[in-house]
Design a protein around this motif. Sequence first.
Motif, PDB file in Angstrom:
ATOM      1  N   ALA A  50       0.758  -1.114   0.109  1.00  0.00           N
ATOM      2  CA  ALA A  50      -0.113   0.228   0.370  1.00  0.00           C
ATOM      3  C   ALA A  50       0.420   1.352  -0.042  1.00  0.00           C
ATOM      4  N   THR A  51      -0.031   2.040  -0.240  1.00  0.00           N
ATOM      5  CA  THR A  51       0.817   3.886  -0.230  1.00  0.00           C
ATOM      6  C   THR A  51       0.281   3.787   0.303  1.00  0.00           C
ATOM      7  N   LEU A  52       0.392   5.687   1.252  1.00  0.00           N
ATOM      8  CA  LEU A  52       0.480   6.418   1.792  1.00  0.00           C
ATOM      9  C   LEU A  52      -0.349   7.957   1.008  1.00  0.00           C
ATOM     10  N   ILE A  86       1.053   2.441   9.064  1.00  0.00           N
ATOM     11  CA  ILE A  86       1.193   3.676   8.171  1.00  0.00           C
ATOM     12  C   ILE A  86       2.726   3.778   8.970  1.00  0.00           C
ATOM     13  N   SER A  87       3.091   3.169   9.852  1.00  0.00           N
ATOM     14  CA  SER A  87       4.318   3.542  10.193  1.00  0.00           C
ATOM     15  C   SER A  87       5.037   3.116   9.504  1.00  0.00           C
ATOM     16  N   LEU A  88       5.467   1.866   8.543  1.00  0.00           N
ATOM     17  CA  LEU A  88       5.770   1.416   7.831  1.00  0.00           C
ATOM     18  C   LEU A  88       6.110   2.006   6.421  1.00  0.00           C
ATOM     19  N   ILE A  89       5.303   2.759   5.770  1.00  0.00           N
ATOM     20  CA  ILE A  89       5.170   3.196   4.477  1.00  0.00           C
ATOM     21  C   ILE A  89       6.294   4.182   4.535  1.00  0.00           C
ATOM     22  N   GLY A  90       6.681   4.277   2.711  1.00  0.00           N
ATOM     23  CA  GLY A  90       7.907   4.939   2.819  1.00  0.00           C
ATOM     24  C   GLY A  90       9.357   4.149   2.924  1.00  0.00           C
ATOM     25  N   LEU A  91       9.144   3.307   3.659  1.00  0.00           N
ATOM     26  CA  LEU A  91      10.125   2.627   4.519  1.00  0.00           C
ATOM     27  C   LEU A  91      10.543   1.621   4.402  1.00  0.00           C
ATOM     28  N   PRO A  92      11.504   0.847   3.044  1.00  0.00           N
ATOM     29  CA  PRO A  92      11.425  -0.281   1.710  1.00  0.00           C
ATOM     30  C   PRO A  92      12.714  -0.832   2.735  1.00  0.00           C
ATOM     31  N   ARG A  93      12.187  -2.076   3.121  1.00  0.00           N
ATOM     32  CA  ARG A  93      12.804  -3.759   3.599  1.00  0.00           C
ATOM     33  C   ARG A  93      12.995  -3.047   5.238  1.00  0.00           C
ATOM     34  N   ALA A  94      12.023  -2.376   5.908  1.00  0.00           N
ATOM     35  CA  ALA A  94      11.611  -2.121   7.153  1.00  0.00           C
ATOM     36  C   ALA A  94      10.677  -2.959   7.631  1.00  0.00           C
ATOM     37  N   THR A  95      10.932  -3.879   8.938  1.00  0.00           N
ATOM     38  CA  THR A  95       9.701  -4.064   9.734  1.00  0.00           C
ATOM     39  C   THR A  95       9.392  -3.248  10.992  1.00  0.00           C
ATOM     40  N   ARG A  96       8.388  -3.917  11.640  1.00  0.00           N
ATOM     41  CA  ARG A  96       7.877  -3.058  12.773  1.00  0.00           C
ATOM     42  C   ARG A  96       8.154  -3.735  14.273  1.00  0.00           C
TER      43      ARG A  96
END
Length: 234
Positions: A50-52, A86-96
């Motif tokens: 998804a995108t924001l 939402i906190s992960l959008i725009g952060l490629p390869r990131a994990t929560r």
Amino acid sequence: MKKHELGEWGALLLGLYRASHETALEEFQDAALACVRPLVSFDASMWGTATLTDQGIDIHTLHLHRKSPEMMAEYEPLKDLDDAAISLIGLPRATRSFDSDLLGGPDERRPYYSEAGFDEMLRREWSDWNGGAIPREVLEHFLLGNGHYLGRTLVLSHRTQQGLLFLHARPRRPVDELSPREHVIAELMAMGKTYKEIAKALERSPATVRNQIRSIYQKLGVTNIAGLIEGLRP
């Protein structure tokens, strides 16, 4: 990390590697989640992209694992409140990151996720609360059918969705000191009703309503209708 935990994570990596080579693309997500389940307890999941946008979360792809398609109809009006996504959008390869002690397990009173400030409000109310299980007295209060939990420093409200319990916490305010009857009278006053009109509507004597209005002003710490209206604001 303990030796047996290394073995479990090693088995997970091998399982994912095998699934990526031996499973059809349309079956890979279910196979991968089946590998994860022994380490992270869960009943169902969503896997998507998804995108924001200015209008909120725009979902592009979505795979439902052990969930019915009807679930998306329930998620759609709530998706813009999904802070974890939402906190992960725009952060490629990131994990929560979540505390593994709070995921699954036998204690269903443990929160899976909490917004900023929630933990601090609970610690202010219960000084010995360590971020673990939600205090039992809160859940027992809600199980009795009560809509709000009125604490010493906070007010908790709740709702349920998809088998999950959502809690909302806010600091306690003077308006919380009003009795149910006083709250009704205060709302009627804010609507512009006179004490005589309120007395007639509630089938009370004007003198009784006047005394209750005096009590309302004292509890809210105000002296006029403008202050009362401000004190009733959420």
